[in-house]
Design an enzyme around this catalytic site. Structure first.
Site, PDB file in Angstrom:
ATOM      1  N   ASP A   1      -8.469   8.297  33.804  1.00 34.21           N
ATOM      2  CA  ASP A   1      -8.123   9.205  32.726  1.00 34.21           C
ATOM      3  C   ASP A   1      -6.804   8.693  32.118  1.00 34.21           C
ATOM      4  O   ASP A   1      -6.072   7.968  32.781  1.00 34.21           O
ATOM      5  CB  ASP A   1      -7.962  10.614  33.316  1.00 34.21           C
ATOM      6  CG  ASP A   1      -7.375  11.560  32.322  1.00 34.21           C
ATOM      7  OD1 ASP A   1      -7.895  11.630  31.197  1.00 34.21           O
ATOM      8  OD2 ASP A   1      -6.374  12.226  32.665  1.00 34.21           O
TER       9      ASP A   1
ATOM     10  N   ASP B   1      -4.140  10.573  29.627  1.00 34.90           N
ATOM     11  CA  ASP B   1      -2.991  11.487  29.594  1.00 34.90           C
ATOM     12  C   ASP B   1      -2.868  12.292  30.892  1.00 34.90           C
ATOM     13  O   ASP B   1      -3.822  12.929  31.319  1.00 34.90           O
ATOM     14  CB  ASP B   1      -3.118  12.431  28.391  1.00 34.90           C
ATOM     15  CG  ASP B   1      -3.252  11.644  27.083  1.00 34.90           C
ATOM     16  OD1 ASP B   1      -2.647  10.556  26.982  1.00 34.90           O
ATOM     17  OD2 ASP B   1      -3.983  12.103  26.190  1.00 34.90           O
TER      18      ASP B   1
END
Ligand SMILES: [Zn+2]
Length: 361
Positions: A189, A191
């Site tokens: 992922d 952020d």
């Protein structure tokens, strides 16, 4: 003679008995020694300085492949053993198929079990076995900053077809092309996992890498994982920022990562708002399926790492190992139930957990 130094573990077990009776100090170490380089020679020289007789275990092809990925080893076992045996510092060489050294230590009972010093001491699970019979673990710092993985990257950059080296920052990034054999990937992922969580991050100046991220990703890359970034960007869908803002942030991220020697294979993103109920927003599977197809991925051996329960849910649906990092949302979003396979402090902790698990299997 080189061939005289190559033995079976059984022969060496007996030999160690008579060496011990003659009060010889036995040192034992092991490795893949794929594409032998100066770092290996230097390490073994230092190991030999600790003992009278240095015995080196070499991992079989199948065990190297399991640990480093489908394309490794480059050099088959027999040849790797010959090269290790050719070194003046090495007295005996044998091959072993286990991923860890417990069995080797139990039968050889070396005075010194020698390891490269880049693992912290408490990670050495073999310590207990060594100390039980009065042996010692010795760590040798790696002085040569050369690695087999770096050599392979260099060779690839010299011989690879030009299109394999193209870095396209727009749309999605694609550095290496689809390999013939399936391999594992780590899905990261963005952020809150790679960089500090900022609500609707869209300015490159606001991009701040989290601690230990580059080291962690580099470890995954060195273990043979493809590096994929997979991110939901609902800010695009609701008009908060444009896809070009998103790309600008990615460029900053890729610059940071490439400085650390990391090649991101591809960035996949969902540009839709949650309300659009698309097929690609994690935990939906469209992006993961596309990555699997694009990069010929072995999903059962792939890993997803994120800071939200949606990342974990996406990984679970795809049959991957799931790791929740205690950064960003720390999994406190509460959107999906269920537990990840591991809670990691950060990406480095995640990589070390995976490394440890692979050594155990
Ligand atoms: Zn979408």
């Amino acid at each position: 003679m080189i061939q005289d130094k190559i033995k079976t573990r059984k022969t060496l077990t007996a030999l160690c008995g008579s060496l011990r009776a003659r009060k010889k100090v036995i040192g034992f170490t092991s490795g893949a020694f794929d594409l032998m380089h100066a770092g290996h020679a230097d390490y073994l020289e230092q190991a030999k300085a600790l003992c009278d007789i240095l015995i080196v275990g070499v991992n079989t092809d199948a065990s190297v492949q399991k640990y480093k990925g489908a394309n490794r080893p480059v050099v088959p076992l027999k040849q790797r053993m010959i090269l290790v045996a050719a070194l003046e510092s090495v007295d005996y060489v044998f091959s072993f198929k286990e991923r860890r050294n417990e069995k080797n230590i139990e039968v050889l009972k070396p005075n010194y079990y020698i390891k490269a010093g880049d693992y912290s001491e408490n990670q050495l699970t073999s310590r207990e076995i060594v100390e039980k019979y009065g042996g010692e673990v010795r760590l040798i710092p790696l002085r040569q900053s050369v690695s087999t993985s770096a050599l392979i990257d260099k060779i690839q950059s010299m011989t690879g077809l030009p299109e394999e080296r193209i870095v396209a920052f727009e749309d999605t990034v694609h550095i290496r092309r689809r390999p013939a054999k399936p391999g594992p990937a780590v899905f990261l992922d963005r952020d809150g996992t790679i960089n500090e969580e900022v609500l609707y991050l869209h300015e490159p100046e606001q991009f701040k890498m989290l601690p230990n991220v580059a080291r962690g990703i580099k470890q995954f890359q060195d273990m043979g994982y493809r590096i994929i970034v997979i991110t939901n960007q609902p800010g695009i869908g609701i008009g908060y920022y444009t896809v070009h803002d998103f790309f600008a942030v990615n460029r900053t991220m890729l610059r940071h990562l490439s400085k650390a020697g990391i090649l991101v294979d591809k960035i996949y993103f969902c540009p839709h708002a949650k309300s659009e109920q698309c097929e690609c927003r994690k935990p939906a599977q469209a992006l993961i399926s596309r990555a699997k197809e694009d990069l010929n991925l072995d999903m059962a051996n792939s890993i997803i790492i994120g800071d939200r329960t949606g990342d974990m849910e996406a990984g679970k649906r795809a049959g991957m190992t799931t790791i929740l990092v205690k950064t960003g949302f720390k999994g406190a979003d509460g959107e999906f139930p269920g537990k990840p396979d591991y809670y990691a402090k950060d990406l480095l902790d995640a990589a070390q957990w995976v490394l440890k698990r692979e050594r155990r299997s």
